[in-house]
Enzyme design. Structure first.
Site, PDB file in Angstrom:
ATOM      1  N   CYS A 291       0.874  -1.179   0.000  1.00  0.00           N
ATOM      2  CA  CYS A 291       0.000   0.000   0.000  1.00  0.00           C
ATOM      3  C   CYS A 291       0.909   1.225   0.000  1.00  0.00           C
ATOM      4  O   CYS A 291       1.755   1.378   0.893  1.00  0.00           O
ATOM      5  CB  CYS A 291      -0.855  -0.025   1.268  1.00  0.00           C
TER       6      CYS A 291
ATOM      7  N   CYS B  84      -0.508   3.638  -6.546  1.00  0.00           N
ATOM      8  CA  CYS B  84      -1.517   3.096  -5.636  1.00  0.00           C
ATOM      9  C   CYS B  84      -1.782   1.682  -6.128  1.00  0.00           C
ATOM     10  O   CYS B  84      -1.997   1.471  -7.331  1.00  0.00           O
ATOM     11  CB  CYS B  84      -2.797   3.926  -5.680  1.00  0.00           C
TER      12      CYS B  84
HETATM   13  N1  DGL Z   1      -3.799   0.565  -2.254  1.00  0.00           N
HETATM   14  C1  DGL Z   1      -3.601   1.722  -1.422  1.00  0.00           C
HETATM   15  C2  DGL Z   1      -2.370   2.478  -1.926  1.00  0.00           C
HETATM   16  O1  DGL Z   1      -1.542   1.859  -2.599  1.00  0.00           O
HETATM   17  C3  DGL Z   1      -4.897   2.467  -1.351  1.00  0.00           C
HETATM   18  C4  DGL Z   1      -4.949   3.501  -0.358  1.00  0.00           C
HETATM   19  C5  DGL Z   1      -6.282   3.855   0.215  1.00  0.00           C
HETATM   20  O2  DGL Z   1      -6.821   3.036   0.955  1.00  0.00           O
HETATM   21  O3  DGL Z   1      -6.728   4.968  -0.028  1.00  0.00           O
HETATM   22  O4  DGL Z   1      -2.173   3.651  -1.676  1.00  0.00           O
END
Ligand code: DGL
Length: 278
Positions: free
Chosen positions: A74, A193
């Site tokens: 993440c 993301c």
């Molecule tokens: N997959 C997360 C990232 O890479 C998402 C973040 C979120 O929950 O807004 O930033």
């Protein structure tokens, strides 16, 4: 040595499954525990303190399940919590555990995907405001011009499985247009993301053909493989029964039906009540 310890893979929700899919393909022999904090997703708009607190709780939960190594799959958690966990928590509380993120391995090779030396970063508000990509890319490629665009509607669209519908088109185009208005020489966009690989086909419909889209999944998997080769003392602690467990702080039935979209295979998850862990 088969000691049943696992590599922990963490994301705020489903997005980390895009990274985990590549990790499991490249390193199928290891045991894994995937944890999605779906009950508290999205992280992207939360304050630094909240993202840090949520991420630390989830990392400590994975440690308690017997993970000596946790991957923050993440960007938001990597941008807002990784350094504090590495510097302020691990040395004092968990000196034999490690937590790795997704930003540095991506920044290290981003320069290989641009001819113009102009890169765009698309991520959550948390990731963009942290300026982590600006700093990390400039450590390796000081000459590259980096422009950023936050895309706050993309994670909610993806988490709610609305990303393939025409309703998503407006927000996909809006954020791409905003980024390219900042710098029309960009020829590489980093999907900063782990949810965004689900939007690649829609993005390609809009983007000029010469712009590369750089997703992190294979980059992070290769970087983990390299880490384990360089750290045999960690590698020998990870069980090699090729077992994977999935956990979510949200509704396991919803997780099971949505996760396969990201993971490419059926997933059976169990519920964890994060509040009860605190
Ligand atoms: N997959 C997360 C990232 O890479 C998402 C973040 C979120 O929950 O807004 O930033």
């Amino acid at each position: 040595m088969n000691n049943k310890q696992s590599i922990g893979v963490f994301d705020s929700g489903y997005g980390g499954l895009t990274v985990f899919k590549s990790i499991a393909r490249e390193l199928p022999q290891y045991n894994y525990i995937y944890f999605g904090d779906n009950a508290r997703t999205p992280y992207g708009d939360h304050s630094f303190e909240t993202i840090y607190q949520y991420t630390l709780e989830c990392v400590e939960w994975l440690f308690a399940q017997g993970c000596p190594l946790v991957i923050l799959a993440c960007n938001t958690a990597s941008a807002k919590a990784l350094r504090s966990i590495q510097q302020n928590v691990l040395p004092f509380k968990y000196p034999d555990r490690r937590v790795l993120g997704v930003i540095r391995p991506t920044a290290e090779i981003a320069g290989d995907f641009t001819l113009t030396r102009h890169i765009g970063i698309m991520g959550t508000r948390g990731t963009v405001n942290s300026e982590s990509y600006l700093m990390e890319i400039h450590k390796f490629f000081p000459e590259i011009t980096v422009s950023q665009q936050s895309c706050p509607m993309w994670v909610p669209l993806i988490e709610n499985n609305e990303h393939q519908d025409t309703g998503a088109d407006y927000f996909v185009k809006k954020y791409i247009d905003q980024l390219l208005t900042k710098d029309d020489e960009i020829d590489c966009i980093v999907l900063a993301c782990t949810h965004y690989p689900l939007l690649v086909s829609k993005m390609k419909e809009i983007l000029p053909g010469h712009i590369n889209l750089l997703a992190q999944n294979d980059i992070v998997a290769s970087s983990l493989a390299l880490y384990l080769r360089k750290h045999p003392e960690m590698e020998c602690r990870i069980g090699k029964e090729a077992e994977t467990s999935f956990f979510t702080s949200g509704d396991p039935q919803a997780f099971n039906s949505n996760a396969s979209i990201f993971f490419g295979k059926p997933v059976v998850s169990k519920h964890v009540n994060m509040k009860a862990q605190c």
